[in-house]
Design an enzyme around this catalytic site. Structure first.
Site, PDB file in Angstrom:
ATOM      1  N   LYS A  30      10.645  91.483   2.079  1.00 47.40           N
ATOM      2  CA  LYS A  30      12.260  91.495   1.614  1.00 47.40           C
ATOM      3  C   LYS A  30      12.874  90.544   2.343  1.00 47.40           C
ATOM      4  O   LYS A  30      13.688  89.803   1.879  1.00 47.40           O
ATOM      5  CB  LYS A  30      12.716  93.085   1.794  1.00 47.40           C
ATOM      6  N   ASP A  54      15.997  96.162  -0.710  1.00 49.15           N
ATOM      7  CA  ASP A  54      16.619  97.028   0.366  1.00 49.15           C
ATOM      8  C   ASP A  54      16.696  98.483   0.083  1.00 49.15           C
ATOM      9  O   ASP A  54      16.362  98.829  -0.955  1.00 49.15           O
ATOM     10  CB  ASP A  54      17.718  96.285   1.088  1.00 49.15           C
TER      11      ASP A  54
END
Length: 227
Positions: free
Chosen positions: A126, A145
C-alpha cells in the site's frame, strides 16, 4: 437495498463516475514537498490520521531534510520527534532503517520500483503504491487503505477481505486510467458519508446501486454483520 449493476466492471465505472462528480477536487491529503517526505509521511500514516501526520511532519521535515539525517539519528530520537503518531516507537525505528538503506543502497534517493520500496522497513505494498504514484508517476496498482477496503466490499466490488486480494479484484474491474484516483475518491466518500461506524445512506450518491444500503439491506457487506 440498492441494486448493483449487472457486472462488477459496470458497477466500478459507475461508482467512479458518480464520485468524480461528488468530489471533483479529490486528492492526496498528506503534506510533502519531495519523494523522501512523501515516503516518510505515508509510513507514519499507517493506523494514524493524515491530519495528525501533517501536524507532526511540519516540524519533522524541517529537522530532517535528507536520508543521511534519518540514518544518523537514533531510534529513540526519531520516536521522540514523532511522538503523538500511532506506534511512534516502532515507526522511529522504521525511519532510521529507511535512512540507512537509502544511503547504503540507493545513493540517498527514494527508489522507483515496488520491490525496492517494499524492502524498506515499514513499507508494504500500500505504502509503495502511494510513493510510486505520487512520487514517481508510476501507477501499477491500487492503494487499498481502510476506506477502500470497507467501501469496495460494501459496494459489491469484491468479497475479498485482505488488502492484497482486494487490490487484485479491483485491478480487474476499475478502469486502468482511474487506478490512482479511485483511492482518493473512496477515501473522500468514506470520510464524508460512508464511515466505519456511521453511515448516511440518505446523503449517499451511490445508495441506489449499493447492495449494503442501510434502508433495506440487513447486512453491512464490509463486515458481514447486521447493521
Amino acid at each position: 437495498m440498492g441494486t448493483p449493476l449487472d457486472s462488477r466492471e459496470e458497477q466500478a465505472t459507475e461508482v467512479v463516475d458518480r464520485l468524480h462528480e461528488e468530489y471533483p477536487d479529490s486528492a492526496i491529503s498528506l503534506n510533502y514537498s519531495n519523494r523522501l517526505e512523501l515516503l516518510i509521511a505515508v509510513v507514519l500514516s499507517a493506523q494514524c490520521t493524515d491530519e495528525r501526520v501533517n501536524e507532526v511532519t511540519a516540524d519533522l521535515f524541517e529537522k530532517y531534510q535528507g536520508a543521511e539525517e534519518y540514518a544518523a539519528a537514533t531510534e529513540e530520537q526519531l520516536a521522540g520527534d514523532i511522538y503523538g503518531i500511532t506506534f511512534h516507537n516502532n515507526k522511529g525505528g522504521y525511519l532510521q532503517g529507511i535512512g540507512e538503506i537509502l544511503i547504503e543502497e540507493h545513493d540517498g534517493e527514494v527508489p522507483d520500483t515496488m520491490s525496492a520500496l517494499t524492502d524498506l522497513p515499514g513499507v508494504g505494498r500500500k505504502t509503495a503504491n502511494v510513493v510510486l504514484q505520487h512520487g514517481h508517476d508510476v501507477v501499477e496498482g491500487i492503494v487499498v487503505d481502510t476506506h477502500v477496503q470497507r467501501l469496495s466490499r460494501r459496494l459489491g466490488l469484491t468479497e475479498k477481505e485482505r488488502p492484497e486480494a482486494i487490490e487484485q479484484d479491483l485491478l480487474d474491474v476499475v478502469p486502468e486510467n482511474e487506478w490512482q484516483q479511485f483511492t482518493h475518491l473512496l477515501i473522500d466518500h468514506g470520510r464524508a458519508v460512508c464511515g466505519a461506524r456511521s453511515v448516511d445512506c440518505g446523503a449517499c450518491v451511490l445508495s441506489d446501486i449499493c447492495p449494503s444500503e442501510k434502508g433495506d439491506s440487513e447486512v453491512d457487506l464490509a463486515s458481514g454483520e447486521a447493521w
